[in-house]
Write a protein that holds these residues in place. Structure first.
Motif, PDB file in Angstrom:
ATOM      1  N   ARG A   1      -1.361  -2.903  -4.081  1.00  0.00           N
ATOM      2  CA  ARG A   1      -0.041  -2.427  -4.502  1.00  0.00           C
ATOM      3  C   ARG A   1       0.861  -3.639  -4.626  1.00  0.00           C
ATOM      4  O   ARG A   1       1.049  -4.381  -3.664  1.00  0.00           O
ATOM      5  CB  ARG A   1       0.488  -1.465  -3.436  1.00  0.00           C
ATOM      6  CG  ARG A   1       1.943  -1.126  -3.550  1.00  0.00           C
ATOM      7  CD  ARG A   1       2.195  -0.080  -4.621  1.00  0.00           C
ATOM      8  NE  ARG A   1       3.563   0.424  -4.485  1.00  0.00           N
ATOM      9  CZ  ARG A   1       4.577  -0.002  -5.252  1.00  0.00           C
ATOM     10  NH1 ARG A   1       4.372  -0.883  -6.202  1.00  0.00           N
ATOM     11  NH2 ARG A   1       5.787   0.481  -5.057  1.00  0.00           N
TER      12      ARG A   1
ATOM     13  N   CYS B   1       4.459  -4.751  -4.994  1.00  0.00           N
ATOM     14  CA  CYS B   1       5.810  -4.219  -4.827  1.00  0.00           C
ATOM     15  C   CYS B   1       6.787  -4.910  -5.775  1.00  0.00           C
ATOM     16  O   CYS B   1       6.466  -5.929  -6.380  1.00  0.00           O
ATOM     17  CB  CYS B   1       6.270  -4.387  -3.382  1.00  0.00           C
ATOM     18  SG  CYS B   1       5.202  -3.566  -2.189  1.00  0.00           S
TER      19      CYS B   1
ATOM     20  N   MET C   1       3.688  -3.124   5.685  1.00  0.00           N
ATOM     21  CA  MET C   1       3.188  -1.757   5.879  1.00  0.00           C
ATOM     22  C   MET C   1       3.801  -1.138   7.136  1.00  0.00           C
ATOM     23  O   MET C   1       4.214   0.013   7.144  1.00  0.00           O
ATOM     24  CB  MET C   1       1.667  -1.750   6.032  1.00  0.00           C
ATOM     25  CG  MET C   1       0.887  -2.150   4.795  1.00  0.00           C
ATOM     26  SD  MET C   1      -0.888  -2.037   5.128  1.00  0.00           S
ATOM     27  CE  MET C   1      -1.571  -2.760   3.643  1.00  0.00           C
TER      28      MET C   1
ATOM     29  N   GLU D   1       6.573  -1.828   8.585  1.00  0.00           N
ATOM     30  CA  GLU D   1       7.980  -1.501   8.344  1.00  0.00           C
ATOM     31  C   GLU D   1       8.109  -0.196   7.577  1.00  0.00           C
ATOM     32  O   GLU D   1       8.917   0.663   7.910  1.00  0.00           O
ATOM     33  CB  GLU D   1       8.631  -2.599   7.495  1.00  0.00           C
ATOM     34  CG  GLU D   1       9.390  -3.649   8.272  1.00  0.00           C
ATOM     35  CD  GLU D   1       9.971  -4.688   7.320  1.00  0.00           C
ATOM     36  OE1 GLU D   1      10.721  -4.296   6.412  1.00  0.00           O
ATOM     37  OE2 GLU D   1       9.651  -5.878   7.478  1.00  0.00           O
ATOM     38  N   LEU D   2       7.319  -0.091   6.528  1.00  0.00           N
ATOM     39  CA  LEU D   2       7.377   1.115   5.701  1.00  0.00           C
ATOM     40  C   LEU D   2       7.021   2.355   6.511  1.00  0.00           C
ATOM     41  O   LEU D   2       7.622   3.412   6.362  1.00  0.00           O
ATOM     42  CB  LEU D   2       6.412   0.975   4.507  1.00  0.00           C
ATOM     43  CG  LEU D   2       6.861   0.007   3.416  1.00  0.00           C
ATOM     44  CD1 LEU D   2       5.691  -0.396   2.525  1.00  0.00           C
ATOM     45  CD2 LEU D   2       7.964   0.639   2.589  1.00  0.00           C
ATOM     46  N   ARG D   3       6.052   2.199   7.402  1.00  0.00           N
ATOM     47  CA  ARG D   3       5.628   3.347   8.219  1.00  0.00           C
ATOM     48  C   ARG D   3       6.638   3.653   9.305  1.00  0.00           C
ATOM     49  O   ARG D   3       6.864   4.811   9.660  1.00  0.00           O
ATOM     50  CB  ARG D   3       4.271   3.039   8.839  1.00  0.00           C
ATOM     51  CG  ARG D   3       3.145   3.056   7.832  1.00  0.00           C
ATOM     52  CD  ARG D   3       2.523   4.435   7.695  1.00  0.00           C
ATOM     53  NE  ARG D   3       1.626   4.717   8.804  1.00  0.00           N
ATOM     54  CZ  ARG D   3       1.881   5.549   9.785  1.00  0.00           C
ATOM     55  NH1 ARG D   3       2.987   6.218   9.810  1.00  0.00           N
ATOM     56  NH2 ARG D   3       1.022   5.726  10.754  1.00  0.00           N
TER      57      ARG D   3
ATOM     58  N   ARG E   1       9.894   6.185   9.182  1.00  0.00           N
ATOM     59  CA  ARG E   1       9.833   7.633   9.412  1.00  0.00           C
ATOM     60  C   ARG E   1       9.779   8.011  10.884  1.00  0.00           C
ATOM     61  O   ARG E   1       9.839   9.180  11.231  1.00  0.00           O
ATOM     62  CB  ARG E   1       8.555   8.193   8.772  1.00  0.00           C
ATOM     63  CG  ARG E   1       8.546   8.132   7.287  1.00  0.00           C
ATOM     64  CD  ARG E   1       9.128   9.392   6.732  1.00  0.00           C
ATOM     65  NE  ARG E   1       8.791   9.558   5.331  1.00  0.00           N
ATOM     66  CZ  ARG E   1       8.928  10.714   4.704  1.00  0.00           C
ATOM     67  NH1 ARG E   1       9.327  11.760   5.361  1.00  0.00           N
ATOM     68  NH2 ARG E   1       8.635  10.806   3.426  1.00  0.00           N
TER      69      ARG E   1
ATOM     70  N   CYS F   1      -2.883   3.126   7.985  1.00  0.00           N
ATOM     71  CA  CYS F   1      -3.282   3.844   6.748  1.00  0.00           C
ATOM     72  C   CYS F   1      -4.375   4.874   6.997  1.00  0.00           C
ATOM     73  O   CYS F   1      -5.121   5.198   6.078  1.00  0.00           O
ATOM     74  CB  CYS F   1      -3.792   2.852   5.702  1.00  0.00           C
ATOM     75  SG  CYS F   1      -2.725   1.440   5.379  1.00  0.00           S
TER      76      CYS F   1
ATOM     77  N   CYS G   1       0.121   6.475   1.774  1.00  0.00           N
ATOM     78  CA  CYS G   1       1.181   6.486   0.766  1.00  0.00           C
ATOM     79  C   CYS G   1       2.429   5.799   1.293  1.00  0.00           C
ATOM     80  O   CYS G   1       3.086   5.046   0.582  1.00  0.00           O
ATOM     81  CB  CYS G   1       1.506   7.918   0.344  1.00  0.00           C
ATOM     82  SG  CYS G   1       0.247   8.664  -0.707  1.00  0.00           S
ATOM     83  N   GLN G   2       2.740   6.054   2.563  1.00  0.00           N
ATOM     84  CA  GLN G   2       3.894   5.400   3.164  1.00  0.00           C
ATOM     85  C   GLN G   2       3.674   3.893   3.249  1.00  0.00           C
ATOM     86  O   GLN G   2       4.519   3.097   2.867  1.00  0.00           O
ATOM     87  CB  GLN G   2       4.149   5.941   4.572  1.00  0.00           C
ATOM     88  CG  GLN G   2       4.707   7.351   4.605  1.00  0.00           C
ATOM     89  CD  GLN G   2       4.846   7.879   6.027  1.00  0.00           C
ATOM     90  OE1 GLN G   2       4.756   7.131   6.990  1.00  0.00           O
ATOM     91  NE2 GLN G   2       5.063   9.177   6.145  1.00  0.00           N
TER      92      GLN G   2
ATOM     93  N   ASP H   1       3.842   2.163   0.008  1.00  0.00           N
ATOM     94  CA  ASP H   1       5.023   2.496  -0.771  1.00  0.00           C
ATOM     95  C   ASP H   1       4.656   3.183  -2.086  1.00  0.00           C
ATOM     96  O   ASP H   1       5.146   2.834  -3.145  1.00  0.00           O
ATOM     97  CB  ASP H   1       5.845   1.221  -1.050  1.00  0.00           C
ATOM     98  CG  ASP H   1       7.280   1.539  -1.431  1.00  0.00           C
ATOM     99  OD1 ASP H   1       7.746   2.640  -1.080  1.00  0.00           O
ATOM    100  OD2 ASP H   1       7.928   0.691  -2.074  1.00  0.00           O
TER     101      ASP H   1
ATOM    102  N   SER I   1       5.083   6.176  -4.298  1.00  0.00           N
ATOM    103  CA  SER I   1       6.058   7.254  -4.473  1.00  0.00           C
ATOM    104  C   SER I   1       5.590   8.202  -5.581  1.00  0.00           C
ATOM    105  O   SER I   1       4.600   7.957  -6.253  1.00  0.00           O
ATOM    106  CB  SER I   1       7.415   6.673  -4.871  1.00  0.00           C
ATOM    107  OG  SER I   1       7.306   6.089  -6.163  1.00  0.00           O
TER     108      SER I   1
END
Length: 283
Positions: A80, A82, A164, A166-168, A171, A185, A192-193, A196, A198
């Motif tokens: 991915r 970004c 990753m 941070e993105l997770r 929530r 993951c 998906c989180q 990133d 969407s």
DNA sequence: GGTGCGATCGCCT
DNA sequence: GGCGATCGCACCG
């Protein structure tokens, strides 16, 4: 390249010790050597494997029957890119096949086309992202066959773990414990989180998209092959006979598998390719 | 380690 | 109006 390196080379080593303990191979013979585990390579150590132009997998790869694609995806690297150039990478270690019309557990059951599942009917390699339980997303890739698609269920994080995480974490509750590497993951919505992904990716082409693609694992040759377990799919208990189809595939013994099915693993190891058992997933 | 439960909303009937 | 191809947390052992 430089951006990817910069990101990957950052503070990851700080937590190295933790990560090592996070990823202990369990059970069955797997070849999770230090070099192939999440612990070491992840991020800085591992990123150099991806510096040379990795060739993305093209149209042809996706254009195969659903179950065949679900197995072929295992071991491939999902990348991915970004918006800021950061590249996040994870090796696919668990998938589920949803072959299409006859499969009552599929969104395309009965050949029904809706606004939501349009991507399932598009050309092989089309990304299908849909929301679930109001708050999560799942990512699929369409295969050969009308309305057929493969759900990506788990990745082994390889590169960009701090991002990753941070993105997770966004929530999760403030003050909750740090997400272990192997848990970044290990579920369809978690991946998906972490990457990133969407809804913006829905109906896009994984074979040509500039922001997400598949690569071979450059490290694959130095590793012994995993046994592939075929087990019943997750979360579709209400679909009777179709719930019993052994169409979930994962790398046996890999620490990032979302739900381990010991019955299925025994059958896979005993050389039985058809695991048509009816019990639900063992712990 | 395992289990039970609530959150939360888009999609389809 | 009902229901998920889920997840994280509280609680138990």
């Amino acid at each position: 390249k430089m951006l990817a390196l910069a990101v990957a080379g950052a503070p990851e080593n700080v937590n190295k010790r933790n990560s090592v303990s996070d990823l202990k191979p369990q059970g069955t013979p797997i070849k999770l050597t230090k070099a192939s585990g999440c612990e070491k390579g992840v991020g800085s150590d591992r990123s150099h494997y991806f510096m040379d132009n990795q060739q993305r997998l093209g149209e042809q790869f996706f254009n195969q029957p659903c179950i065949s694609l679900a197995k072929a995806l295992l071991g491939k690297v999902l990348t991915r890119r970004c918006a800021d150039g950061t590249e996040l990478r994870g090796k696919i270690i668990e998938t589920e096949a949803y072959p299409g019309a006859e499969d009552k557990a599929s969104h395309s059951a009965g050949g029904k086309r809706t606004k939501r599942n349009t991507a399932m009917f598009m050309k092989a390699g089309t990304i299908y992202v849909y929301p679930i339980y109001g708050i999560y997303l799942c990512m699929n890739v369409s295969s050969e066959g009308e309305g057929a698609a493969v759900l990506l269920r788990a990745l082994e994080p390889l590169q960009g773990l701090p991002v990753m995480r941070e993105l997770r974490a966004a929530r999760r509750k403030e003050g909750a414990c740090r997400v272990k590497d192997k848990d970044l993951c290990n579920g369809p919505s978690k991946l998906c989180q972490a990457l990133d992904v969407s809804r913006y990716f829905d109906r896009r082409d994984l074979a040509s998209d500039p922001d997400m693609w598949l690569e071979n694992d450059p490290n694959a040759n130095s590793e012994e092959p995993y046994n592939i377990v075929s087990a019943t799919r997750i979360g579709i208990e209400s679909h009777g006979e179709w719930a019993k189809k052994p169409w979930r595939f994962y790398l046996c013994g890999h620490p990032c598998v979302s739900v381990v099915n010991k019955v299925a693993e025994r059958q896979s190891l005993s050389g039985n390719e058809i695991n048509d058992f009816s019990t639900s997933d063992a712990v």
